[in-house]
Write a protein that holds these residues in place. Structure first.
Motif, PDB file in Angstrom:
ATOM      1  N   SER A  75       0.844  -1.196   0.000  1.00  0.00           N
ATOM      2  CA  SER A  75       0.000   0.000   0.000  1.00  0.00           C
ATOM      3  C   SER A  75       0.877   1.242   0.000  1.00  0.00           C
ATOM      4  CB  SER A  75      -0.922   0.036   1.225  1.00  0.00           C
ATOM      5  OG  SER A  75      -1.608   1.289   1.278  1.00  0.00           O
ATOM      6  N   VAL A  76       0.649   2.105  -1.002  1.00  0.00           N
ATOM      7  CA  VAL A  76       1.361   3.380  -1.094  1.00  0.00           C
ATOM      8  C   VAL A  76       0.336   4.518  -1.124  1.00  0.00           C
ATOM      9  CG1 VAL A  76       3.324   4.506  -2.221  1.00  0.00           C
ATOM     10  CG2 VAL A  76       2.960   2.092  -2.574  1.00  0.00           C
ATOM     11  N   LYS A  85       1.432   9.919 -13.544  1.00  0.00           N
ATOM     12  CA  LYS A  85       0.860   9.228 -14.691  1.00  0.00           C
ATOM     13  C   LYS A  85       1.457   7.825 -14.787  1.00  0.00           C
ATOM     14  CE  LYS A  85       0.001   9.849 -19.638  1.00  0.00           C
ATOM     15  NZ  LYS A  85       0.263  10.698 -20.832  1.00  0.00           N
ATOM     16  N   HIS A  86       0.626   6.834 -15.054  1.00  0.00           N
ATOM     17  CA  HIS A  86       1.027   5.429 -15.188  1.00  0.00           C
ATOM     18  C   HIS A  86       1.541   4.838 -13.876  1.00  0.00           C
ATOM     19  CE1 HIS A  86       0.468   6.117 -19.390  1.00  0.00           C
ATOM     20  NE2 HIS A  86       1.575   6.816 -19.553  1.00  0.00           N
ATOM     21  N   TYR A  87       1.214   5.468 -12.742  1.00  0.00           N
ATOM     22  CA  TYR A  87       1.710   4.989 -11.444  1.00  0.00           C
ATOM     23  C   TYR A  87       1.433   3.500 -11.231  1.00  0.00           C
ATOM     24  CZ  TYR A  87       0.739   3.591  -6.619  1.00  0.00           C
ATOM     25  OH  TYR A  87       0.623   2.871  -5.457  1.00  0.00           O
ATOM     26  N   ARG A  88       0.169   3.123 -11.349  1.00  0.00           N
ATOM     27  CA  ARG A  88      -0.201   1.739 -11.021  1.00  0.00           C
ATOM     28  C   ARG A  88       0.450   0.743 -11.985  1.00  0.00           C
ATOM     29  NH1 ARG A  88      -3.873  -0.807  -7.652  1.00  0.00           N
ATOM     30  NH2 ARG A  88      -4.614  -2.817  -8.418  1.00  0.00           N
ATOM     31  N   LEU A  89       0.431   1.049 -13.277  1.00  0.00           N
ATOM     32  CA  LEU A  89       1.040   0.143 -14.252  1.00  0.00           C
ATOM     33  C   LEU A  89       2.552   0.060 -14.053  1.00  0.00           C
ATOM     34  CD1 LEU A  89      -0.925   0.951 -17.540  1.00  0.00           C
ATOM     35  CD2 LEU A  89      -1.278  -0.927 -15.920  1.00  0.00           C
ATOM     36  N   TYR A  90       3.157   1.172 -13.663  1.00  0.00           N
ATOM     37  CA  TYR A  90       4.603   1.179 -13.427  1.00  0.00           C
ATOM     38  C   TYR A  90       4.958   0.253 -12.261  1.00  0.00           C
ATOM     39  CZ  TYR A  90       9.326   2.916 -12.485  1.00  0.00           C
ATOM     40  OH  TYR A  90      10.686   3.005 -12.276  1.00  0.00           O
ATOM     41  N   VAL A  91       4.189   0.343 -11.176  1.00  0.00           N
ATOM     42  CA  VAL A  91       4.466  -0.503 -10.011  1.00  0.00           C
ATOM     43  C   VAL A  91       4.239  -1.976 -10.353  1.00  0.00           C
ATOM     44  CG1 VAL A  91       3.796  -1.047  -7.638  1.00  0.00           C
ATOM     45  CG2 VAL A  91       3.912   1.335  -8.381  1.00  0.00           C
ATOM     46  N   ILE A  92       3.166  -2.263 -11.098  1.00  0.00           N
ATOM     47  CA  ILE A  92       2.885  -3.642 -11.503  1.00  0.00           C
ATOM     48  C   ILE A  92       4.026  -4.183 -12.363  1.00  0.00           C
ATOM     49  CG2 ILE A  92       1.350  -5.080 -12.908  1.00  0.00           C
ATOM     50  CD1 ILE A  92      -0.950  -3.238 -11.996  1.00  0.00           C
ATOM     51  N   HIS A  93       4.597  -3.320 -13.197  1.00  0.00           N
ATOM     52  CA  HIS A  93       5.721  -3.721 -14.050  1.00  0.00           C
ATOM     53  C   HIS A  93       6.998  -3.919 -13.237  1.00  0.00           C
ATOM     54  CE1 HIS A  93       8.773  -3.679 -17.170  1.00  0.00           C
ATOM     55  NE2 HIS A  93       9.300  -2.587 -16.645  1.00  0.00           N
ATOM     56  N   LYS A  94       7.285  -2.987 -12.344  1.00  0.00           N
ATOM     57  CA  LYS A  94       8.534  -3.030 -11.588  1.00  0.00           C
ATOM     58  C   LYS A  94       8.507  -4.037 -10.440  1.00  0.00           C
ATOM     59  CE  LYS A  94      11.613  -0.187 -13.275  1.00  0.00           C
ATOM     60  NZ  LYS A  94      13.005  -0.604 -13.554  1.00  0.00           N
ATOM     61  N   VAL A  95       7.333  -4.218  -9.843  1.00  0.00           N
ATOM     62  CA  VAL A  95       7.208  -5.127  -8.696  1.00  0.00           C
ATOM     63  C   VAL A  95       6.117  -6.153  -9.028  1.00  0.00           C
ATOM     64  CG1 VAL A  95       7.152  -5.194  -6.173  1.00  0.00           C
ATOM     65  CG2 VAL A  95       7.640  -3.040  -7.319  1.00  0.00           C
ATOM     66  N   GLN A  97       5.614  -9.176  -8.427  1.00  0.00           N
ATOM     67  CA  GLN A  97       5.199 -10.162  -7.428  1.00  0.00           C
ATOM     68  C   GLN A  97       4.039  -9.669  -6.564  1.00  0.00           C
ATOM     69  OE1 GLN A  97       8.084  -8.572  -7.652  1.00  0.00           O
ATOM     70  NE2 GLN A  97       9.061  -8.161  -5.675  1.00  0.00           N
ATOM     71  N   VAL A  98       3.775  -8.361  -6.573  1.00  0.00           N
ATOM     72  CA  VAL A  98       2.677  -7.803  -5.777  1.00  0.00           C
ATOM     73  C   VAL A  98       1.337  -8.227  -6.369  1.00  0.00           C
ATOM     74  CG1 VAL A  98       1.482  -5.666  -5.148  1.00  0.00           C
ATOM     75  CG2 VAL A  98       3.953  -5.854  -4.847  1.00  0.00           C
ATOM     76  N   ARG A  99       0.481  -8.772  -5.529  1.00  0.00           N
ATOM     77  CA  ARG A  99      -0.843  -9.226  -5.969  1.00  0.00           C
ATOM     78  C   ARG A  99      -1.961  -8.282  -5.540  1.00  0.00           C
ATOM     79  NH1 ARG A  99      -1.293 -15.316  -3.984  1.00  0.00           N
ATOM     80  NH2 ARG A  99      -0.520 -14.331  -2.080  1.00  0.00           N
ATOM     81  N   VAL A 100      -1.727  -7.539  -4.454  1.00  0.00           N
ATOM     82  CA  VAL A 100      -2.704  -6.552  -3.990  1.00  0.00           C
ATOM     83  C   VAL A 100      -1.981  -5.224  -3.825  1.00  0.00           C
ATOM     84  CG1 VAL A 100      -4.323  -5.897  -2.175  1.00  0.00           C
ATOM     85  CG2 VAL A 100      -4.087  -8.299  -2.818  1.00  0.00           C
ATOM     86  N   LEU A 101      -2.356  -4.239  -4.636  1.00  0.00           N
ATOM     87  CA  LEU A 101      -1.722  -2.919  -4.607  1.00  0.00           C
ATOM     88  C   LEU A 101      -2.743  -1.881  -4.170  1.00  0.00           C
ATOM     89  CD1 LEU A 101       0.590  -0.945  -5.196  1.00  0.00           C
ATOM     90  CD2 LEU A 101      -0.132  -0.943  -7.598  1.00  0.00           C
ATOM     91  N   ASP A 102      -2.426  -1.158  -3.104  1.00  0.00           N
ATOM     92  CA  ASP A 102      -3.328  -0.133  -2.571  1.00  0.00           C
ATOM     93  C   ASP A 102      -4.712  -0.709  -2.286  1.00  0.00           C
ATOM     94  OD1 ASP A 102      -1.236   1.621  -2.779  1.00  0.00           O
ATOM     95  OD2 ASP A 102      -1.912   2.491  -4.671  1.00  0.00           O
TER      96      ASP A 102
END
Length: 211
Positions: A75-76, A85-95, A97-102
């Motif tokens: 959670s951020v 811009k593209h925050y969520r997609l960037y995190v999904i790309h970079k990390v 392994q995360v299955r639940v974001l925010d």
């Protein structure tokens, strides 16, 4: 095991000794703006990291989390970086392994969009450009408007904060995970609790008076 460092003045997520059993780290309500490198060496079992309400402003600052291969819950919320811009997609790309974001489950469609956006040389360059541009981005520009457009409502955010603040034991953390997996906002299920408890207390107080 879980450790709660919420409501302090911590500015950097770093400096941990070796904590093999630590799975949940609560760091909400601090001043964190940087994340240290090689956290996986000190926290090899970390699965849940709560960074809600901190000062992380650059997408590139989230990159060190990519090495924590056990991390599945992140959670951020209420950090300036979430307005990029593209925050969520960037995190999904970079990390990945995360299955639940925010507190929202990462969907297959989002993973596909992230893969498409950052695929190949152009995608790699885009990722670098996004991270680099954040360093010259004006953090105060348009934040109030952006916050109103996306993410949970203020009431939902407060409910999430309340649940996180109360999750000081492993049992509470597991309960919180169950709610998140069920798609519920933590804290909502408690609304009827206080009134029921109050009624029970009134009945208990009335009993001695009647005898």
């Amino acid at each position: 095991d879980a450790i709660d460092f919420s409501d302090n003045e911590i500015r950097k997520l770093d400096g941990f000794p070796l904590l093999r059993r630590l799975k949940t780290l609560l760091m909400n309500n601090n001043r964190i703006c940087r994340i240290g490198e090689n956290l996986e060496q000190a926290l090899p079992s970390l699965t849940e990291l709560i960074l809600t309400n901190n000062n992380i402003a650059e997408l590139g600052e989230l990159d060190p989390l990519s090495t924590i291969k056990t991390l599945t819950y992140l959670s951020v919320l209420r950090n300036p970086v979430t307005n990029k811009k593209h925050y969520r997609l960037y995190v999904i790309h970079k990390v990945p392994q995360v299955r639940v974001l925010d507190f929202q489950k990462v969907k297959l469609k989002e993973r596909q969009e992230a893969e498409k956006m950052f695929k190949g040389k152009r995608g790699a360059q885009l990722a670098k450009d996004i991270a680099r541009r954040t360093k010259t981005f004006n953090p105060g520009a348009g934040l109030p408007t952006d916050k109103k457009k996306a993410g949970p409502s203020p009431g939902d955010v407060e409910a999430i904060k309340t649940a996180i603040a109360n999750a000081t034991t492993l049992a509470e953390v597991e309960r919180l995970k169950g709610l998140l997996q069920a798609g519920q906002i933590p804290g909502r299920e408690r609304k009827s609790g206080p009134s029921e408890d109050a009624e029970e207390e009134m009945e208990e107080e009335a009993a001695p008076n009647g005898s």
